[in-house]
Design a protein around this motif. Structure first.
Motif, PDB file in Angstrom:
ATOM      1  N   ARG A  27       0.828  -1.209   0.000  1.00 51.86           N
ATOM      2  CA  ARG A  27       0.000   0.000   0.000  1.00 51.86           C
ATOM      3  C   ARG A  27       0.857   1.251   0.000  1.00 51.86           C
ATOM      4  O   ARG A  27       0.510   2.249  -0.571  1.00 51.86           O
ATOM      5  CB  ARG A  27      -0.923   0.000   1.224  1.00 51.86           C
ATOM      6  N   THR A  28       2.032   1.180   0.685  1.00 50.15           N
ATOM      7  CA  THR A  28       2.828   2.391   0.816  1.00 50.15           C
ATOM      8  C   THR A  28       3.963   2.445  -0.209  1.00 50.15           C
ATOM      9  O   THR A  28       4.839   3.251  -0.107  1.00 50.15           O
ATOM     10  CB  THR A  28       3.442   2.494   2.224  1.00 50.15           C
ATOM     11  N   ARG A  29       3.933   1.568  -1.204  1.00 47.63           N
ATOM     12  CA  ARG A  29       5.025   1.549  -2.171  1.00 47.63           C
ATOM     13  C   ARG A  29       5.077   2.861  -2.947  1.00 47.63           C
ATOM     14  O   ARG A  29       4.074   3.332  -3.460  1.00 47.63           O
ATOM     15  CB  ARG A  29       4.820   0.387  -3.137  1.00 47.63           C
ATOM     16  N   HIS A  30       6.255   3.466  -2.966  1.00 49.85           N
ATOM     17  CA  HIS A  30       6.413   4.739  -3.665  1.00 49.85           C
ATOM     18  C   HIS A  30       7.014   4.496  -5.047  1.00 49.85           C
ATOM     19  O   HIS A  30       7.795   3.557  -5.221  1.00 49.85           O
ATOM     20  CB  HIS A  30       7.323   5.659  -2.854  1.00 49.85           C
ATOM     21  N   THR A  31       6.673   5.361  -5.980  1.00 52.61           N
ATOM     22  CA  THR A  31       7.241   5.195  -7.322  1.00 52.61           C
ATOM     23  C   THR A  31       8.686   5.707  -7.345  1.00 52.61           C
ATOM     24  O   THR A  31       9.035   6.659  -6.644  1.00 52.61           O
ATOM     25  CB  THR A  31       6.401   5.943  -8.369  1.00 52.61           C
ATOM     26  N   VAL A  32       9.493   5.054  -8.170  1.00 50.97           N
ATOM     27  CA  VAL A  32      10.935   5.324  -8.167  1.00 50.97           C
ATOM     28  C   VAL A  32      11.418   5.695  -9.571  1.00 50.97           C
ATOM     29  O   VAL A  32      11.170   4.958 -10.528  1.00 50.97           O
ATOM     30  CB  VAL A  32      11.704   4.062  -7.694  1.00 50.97           C
ATOM     31  N   SER A  33      12.094   6.826  -9.664  1.00 48.80           N
ATOM     32  CA  SER A  33      12.760   7.213 -10.923  1.00 48.80           C
ATOM     33  C   SER A  33      14.256   7.037 -10.746  1.00 48.80           C
ATOM     34  O   SER A  33      14.822   7.458  -9.728  1.00 48.80           O
ATOM     35  CB  SER A  33      12.513   8.689 -11.249  1.00 48.80           C
ATOM     36  N   LEU A  34      14.892   6.452 -11.734  1.00 49.54           N
ATOM     37  CA  LEU A  34      16.347   6.317 -11.724  1.00 49.54           C
ATOM     38  C   LEU A  34      16.906   7.289 -12.757  1.00 49.54           C
ATOM     39  O   LEU A  34      16.548   7.219 -13.943  1.00 49.54           O
ATOM     40  CB  LEU A  34      16.726   4.875 -12.097  1.00 49.54           C
ATOM     41  N   VAL A  35      17.753   8.223 -12.297  1.00 54.91           N
ATOM     42  CA  VAL A  35      18.331   9.219 -13.196  1.00 54.91           C
ATOM     43  C   VAL A  35      19.791   8.841 -13.459  1.00 54.91           C
ATOM     44  O   VAL A  35      20.574   8.668 -12.529  1.00 54.91           O
ATOM     45  CB  VAL A  35      18.225  10.639 -12.588  1.00 54.91           C
ATOM     46  N   VAL A  36      20.123   8.704 -14.749  1.00 53.52           N
ATOM     47  CA  VAL A  36      21.463   8.227 -15.128  1.00 53.52           C
ATOM     48  C   VAL A  36      22.108   9.228 -16.093  1.00 53.52           C
ATOM     49  O   VAL A  36      21.704   9.313 -17.258  1.00 53.52           O
ATOM     50  CB  VAL A  36      21.362   6.849 -15.833  1.00 53.52           C
ATOM     51  N   PRO A  37      23.103   9.996 -15.627  1.00 55.45           N
ATOM     52  CA  PRO A  37      23.798  10.894 -16.559  1.00 55.45           C
ATOM     53  C   PRO A  37      24.803  10.085 -17.369  1.00 55.45           C
ATOM     54  O   PRO A  37      25.505   9.238 -16.818  1.00 55.45           O
ATOM     55  CB  PRO A  37      24.521  11.872 -15.617  1.00 55.45           C
ATOM     56  N   ALA A  38      24.867  10.327 -18.651  1.00 59.82           N
ATOM     57  CA  ALA A  38      25.766   9.513 -19.481  1.00 59.82           C
ATOM     58  C   ALA A  38      26.382  10.344 -20.589  1.00 59.82           C
ATOM     59  O   ALA A  38      25.687  11.065 -21.303  1.00 59.82           O
ATOM     60  CB  ALA A  38      24.990   8.358 -20.096  1.00 59.82           C
ATOM     61  N   ARG A  39      27.678  10.225 -20.693  1.00 55.27           N
ATOM     62  CA  ARG A  39      28.384  10.865 -21.797  1.00 55.27           C
ATOM     63  C   ARG A  39      29.359   9.836 -22.365  1.00 55.27           C
ATOM     64  O   ARG A  39      30.281   9.404 -21.658  1.00 55.27           O
ATOM     65  CB  ARG A  39      29.144  12.077 -21.263  1.00 55.27           C
ATOM     66  N   ASP A  40      29.103   9.401 -23.540  1.00 57.89           N
ATOM     67  CA  ASP A  40      29.950   8.387 -24.196  1.00 57.89           C
ATOM     68  C   ASP A  40      30.064   7.118 -23.360  1.00 57.89           C
ATOM     69  O   ASP A  40      31.170   6.668 -23.043  1.00 57.89           O
ATOM     70  CB  ASP A  40      31.354   8.969 -24.468  1.00 57.89           C
ATOM     71  N   GLU A  41      28.938   6.556 -23.004  1.00 55.97           N
ATOM     72  CA  GLU A  41      28.941   5.344 -22.165  1.00 55.97           C
ATOM     73  C   GLU A  41      28.259   4.164 -22.871  1.00 55.97           C
ATOM     74  O   GLU A  41      27.766   3.253 -22.218  1.00 55.97           O
ATOM     75  CB  GLU A  41      28.222   5.618 -20.827  1.00 55.97           C
ATOM     76  N   ALA A  42      28.246   4.176 -24.212  1.00 55.61           N
ATOM     77  CA  ALA A  42      27.515   3.122 -24.943  1.00 55.61           C
ATOM     78  C   ALA A  42      27.963   1.719 -24.515  1.00 55.61           C
ATOM     79  O   ALA A  42      27.154   0.804 -24.422  1.00 55.61           O
ATOM     80  CB  ALA A  42      27.702   3.300 -26.446  1.00 55.61           C
ATOM     81  N   ARG A  43      29.241   1.548 -24.258  1.00 50.44           N
ATOM     82  CA  ARG A  43      29.727   0.194 -23.954  1.00 50.44           C
ATOM     83  C   ARG A  43      29.401  -0.247 -22.526  1.00 50.44           C
ATOM     84  O   ARG A  43      29.517  -1.413 -22.192  1.00 50.44           O
ATOM     85  CB  ARG A  43      31.239   0.128 -24.186  1.00 50.44           C
ATOM     86  N   ASN A  44      29.024   0.710 -21.678  1.00 49.03           N
ATOM     87  CA  ASN A  44      28.749   0.361 -20.277  1.00 49.03           C
ATOM     88  C   ASN A  44      27.252   0.226 -19.978  1.00 49.03           C
ATOM     89  O   ASN A  44      26.868  -0.411 -18.996  1.00 49.03           O
ATOM     90  CB  ASN A  44      29.352   1.432 -19.360  1.00 49.03           C
ATOM     91  N   ILE A  45      26.453   0.842 -20.819  1.00 50.98           N
ATOM     92  CA  ILE A  45      25.011   0.878 -20.545  1.00 50.98           C
ATOM     93  C   ILE A  45      24.358  -0.517 -20.470  1.00 50.98           C
ATOM     94  O   ILE A  45      23.548  -0.754 -19.567  1.00 50.98           O
ATOM     95  CB  ILE A  45      24.312   1.832 -21.543  1.00 50.98           C
TER      96      ILE A  45
END
Ligand SMILES: Nc1nc2c(ncn2[C@@H]2O[C@H](COP(=O)(O)OP(=O)(O)OP(=O)(O)O)[C@@H](O)[C@H]2O)c(=O)[nH]1
Ligand SMILES: [Mg+2]
Length: 266
Positions: A27-45
């Protein structure tokens, strides 16, 4: 096959308690946003995205004019990802853009280089669920660590940590580490303006200055998986120091004293 327990046995009572607790949590579950800053990270994503736990409702990837396939890789790995272009330059601008775009009640931020394990996210949420406003990772608490810190960075972090603890009357164990989570309702209170890597220090400084309930959780920092660091230890360290000094609270401002809790502390 179904099993029925007779009324009011100890097992039945324990079962009921568990169900009630699970119900409360749902009932108390809160919604979660994950913010990911990325610059030239294609190989790590791919590595980062495949480990995002189910408790995350929304992923906001903030692109910093990547010259590689960061954006394409992000949508390929996670079709539901929201990609946004940062306004301005630097990691701080990217995070501020991402925070504004996020819609979840809780915001978690992690790097895109694979140095922070998304599997730790539930530890941060646990503290938000239990009344804390701002939760930061610490590589120096028991259970945490770093496989990435060089001697120079470690010394710099220690020195800046001493400054923040002194100026803000805190008892933190780590400072320059960008794995954090907070309630989105405090975004205005955090009043973020930084453009570069000093944003992490600004977030902590403003959280302490505003009397937010702050907790630290152990976190293990891994080495960046591929590619180059964007951080310049000396110049970025100086920016962190300037931020800590400029943002320090006036000596007697009547603000609530900072409340910091480290896991394992009584
Ligand atoms: N959007 C955006 N992301 C950035 C920018 N600068 C850095 N980042 C991202 O911010 C995160 C942290 O940057 P890193 O270069 O890993 O810095 P660091 O972790 O201090 O350095 P390493 O330990 O060597 O990895 C990574 O996900 C970067 O891609 C930027 O200007 N814009
Ligand atoms: Mg990194």
């Amino acid at each position: 096959m179904s099993t029925t327990l007779p009324e009011s046995t100890p097992a039945r009572r324990a079962d009921d308690r568990l169900l009630r607790r699970a119900g409360d949590r749902a009932r108390t579950r809160h919604t979660v946003s994950l913010v990911v800053p990325a610059r030239d990270e294609a190989r790590n994503i791919p590595w980062v995205f495949e480990q995002i736990p189910r408790c995350v409702d929304e992923v906001v990837l903030v692109d910093g004019e990547s010259r590689d396939a960061t954006l394409r890789m992000a949508t390929h790995c996670l079709p539901a990802v929201r990609t946004v272009r940062q306004r301005g330059h630097g990691k701080g601008s990217a995070l501020r853009t991402g925070f504004e775009a996020a819609t979840g009640e809780y915001i978690v931020m992690i790097d895109a280089d694979g140095s922070m394990s998304p599997g730790e996210i539930p530890h941060y949420l646990h503290f938000l669920d239990h009344g804390y406003d701002f939760v930061k990772g610490s590589r120096y608490l028991a259970g945490g660590g770093s496989l990435d810190l060089t001697v120079v960075r470690s010394l710099g972090n220690r020195a800046l940590l001493a400054v923040v603890n002194r100026l803000y009357g805190a008892r933190l164990t780590d400072l320059c580490y960008g794995y954090c989570a907070f309630r989105r309702s405090f975004l205005e209170t955090l009043d973020l303006r930084s453009t570069g890597f000093e944003i992490e220090a600004e977030m902590v400084a403003h959280a302490l200055r505003s009397g937010l309930r702050l907790a630290e959780v152990p976190s293990l920092e891994l080495p960046r998986r591929n590619g180059q660091s964007h951080l310049h230890a000396v110049s970025d360290g100086r920016r962190v120091l300037r931020t800590l000094i400029a943002e320090r609270p006036p000596r007697k401002d009547g603000a609530r004293p900072a409340q910091t809790k480290a896991v394992g502390e009584r």
